[in-house]
Design an enzyme around this catalytic site. Structure first.
Site, PDB file in Angstrom:
ATOM      1  N   CYS A  46      40.807  39.983  45.986  1.00  0.00           N
ATOM      2  CA  CYS A  46      39.837  38.913  46.271  1.00  0.00           C
ATOM      3  C   CYS A  46      38.756  39.394  47.240  1.00  0.00           C
ATOM      4  CB  CYS A  46      40.515  37.716  46.927  1.00  0.00           C
ATOM      5  SG  CYS A  46      42.118  37.335  46.282  1.00  0.00           S
ATOM      6  N   ASP A  47      39.149  40.180  48.244  1.00  0.00           N
ATOM      7  CA  ASP A  47      38.237  40.437  49.362  1.00  0.00           C
ATOM      8  C   ASP A  47      37.728  41.868  49.462  1.00  0.00           C
ATOM      9  OD1 ASP A  47      38.598  37.789  50.091  1.00  0.00           O
ATOM     10  OD2 ASP A  47      40.329  38.237  51.351  1.00  0.00           O
ATOM     11  N   CYS A 106      44.764  39.675  50.303  1.00  0.00           N
ATOM     12  CA  CYS A 106      44.425  39.900  48.901  1.00  0.00           C
ATOM     13  C   CYS A 106      43.271  40.893  48.775  1.00  0.00           C
ATOM     14  CB  CYS A 106      44.069  38.568  48.245  1.00  0.00           C
ATOM     15  SG  CYS A 106      43.588  38.753  46.531  1.00  0.00           S
TER      16      CYS A 106
END
Ligand code: NAP
Length: 337
Positions: free
Chosen positions: A140-141, A137
């Site tokens: 997200c990261d 992701c």
């Protein structure tokens, strides 16, 4: 804890298909109960930006979209339960739906919208270093890779879309693709081609992900390179990177329904064009049954279609028993495989 009330409608899963089914069945006064699963919103919740959902010309973030879906379904009376369905029994009507928190529901009708999960490469280092440089992701990261070099594995829309997102943070994003041609849409290919931070390793596969630290001496593991194979020359070499982002497709979340519903070889729940599964009264929409389109808008559409068919089924059920309906349609009573 068994709930002796029989629910009219239980929806399993909270992606675009699930929330749309909840919206439609709530507006049809069916008082639906939606059980969210572990991650409310599913894949769209971890999508940075959705710019191809009609009605939102400026685009919106995935979490914003999930919030709007939920608000709209609740506005018409859908009930949302933050729980995870751990087993189902579709062999008896009313159907049984049991959850991880120990609740057991009975339902006249069920809509399945459990979606799909990112596929794994299955190479050494992938599992060990997930969260330490390996990710599924970018949204997200990506933040953790400011000024770093990363690779993105895959050649589809997800790989390019997430790769482009990662260029906001990373120093360089190298797409590692097993062929020399991308399957991503033309618009994303054009955007990637004009982004100076994007680079490519054509006809390459990842054989191993390597890290330093994480050996029990107090230093956390940190990805330092990926071992790549050039499929044209067969050369194997270490390519220094700080992050490995994997976007190679998805596996449908259908384990729960094995032995209960017909599932195809790839794991998708089989539906007819009216979203009926192999058990009359159980419907499915979204990526759990769609291996082709997988868009927010198509999943939402399939959720709406499943809801409309479920409403029709519940109408029939008011007039006759489940077994009479099966007999009328020439359907067998569901039996465990
Ligand atoms: P996808 O289209 O199935 O692409 C998966 C990619 O991973 C392919 O390039 C495939 O290579 C590669 N791959 C698969 N298994 C691999 C392995 N074991 N090792 C190395 N590479 C592997 O998946 P996706 O990109 O997640 O997209 C899924 C669907 O969602 C598509 O229909 C897509 O259009 C849609 N989507 C749309 C948007 C958008 O419209 N903005 C954004 C994201 C996704 P090959 O090409 O060689 O098969």
């Amino acid at each position: 804890m068994t709930n002796n009330n029989v629910e009219k409608m239980i929806i399993v899963g909270s992606g675009p298909a699930g929330f749309t089914a909840a919206l439609y069945t709530a507006r049809a006064n069916l008082n639906p109960l939606l059980i969210t699963g572990n991650e409310i919103g599913g894949q769209v919740a971890i999508t940075y930006e959705v710019e191809n959902y009609p009605g939102f010309p400026e685009g919106l973030t995935g979490p914003e979209m999930v919030e709007k879906f939920q608000k709209q379904a609740e506005k018409f009376g859908a009930r949302i339960e933050y729980d995870y369905v751990s087993s189902v029994d579709f062999t008896q009507h009313p159907f049984t739906v049991s959850t991880a928190s120990g609740k057991e529901y009975r339902a006249e009708s069920v809509i399945i919208s459990t979606g799909a999960t990112p596929r794994k490469l299955g190479v050494p280092g992938e599992k060990e270093y997930t969260g330490f440089g390996v990710s599924y992701c970018g949204t997200c990261d990506g933040f953790f890779f400011r000024g770093k070099d990363v690779i993105v594995v895959g050649g589809g829309d997800s790989a390019l879309e997430e790769g482009l997102f990662l260029t906001k943070f990373a120093n360089k994003v190298t797409v590692v693709h097993r062929r020399d041609e991308l399957r991503a849409s033309k618009i994303l290919q054009d955007r990637a081609a004009s982004n100076p931070k994007m680079d490519y390793k054509w006809s390459h596969v990842v054989e191993r992900i390597n890290a330093s630290g994480g050996n029990g001496n107090g230093t956390p593991a940190k990805v330092v390179s990926a071992t790549l194979r050039d499929l044209k020359t067969n050369e194997v070499y270490d390519f220094p990177v700080d992050g490995v982002f994997i976007f190679i497709g998805h596996t449908p979340n259908s384990e729960l329904f094995r032995g209960q519903l017909e599932i195809d070889e790839a794991g998708y729940v089989i539906t007819d064009k009216r979203m009926h599964t192999s058990v009359h009264g159980v419907f499915a929409g979204g990526e759990i049954q769609d291996s082709v389109f997988r868009q927010v808008v198509t999943s939402a559409g399939q959720g709406a279609a499943a809801a409309m068919e479920a409403e029709k089924f519940l109408g029939e059920l008011e007039a006759q028993s489940y077994h009479e309906i099966l007999a009328e349609h020439g359907l067998a009573v569901p039996v465990l495989a």
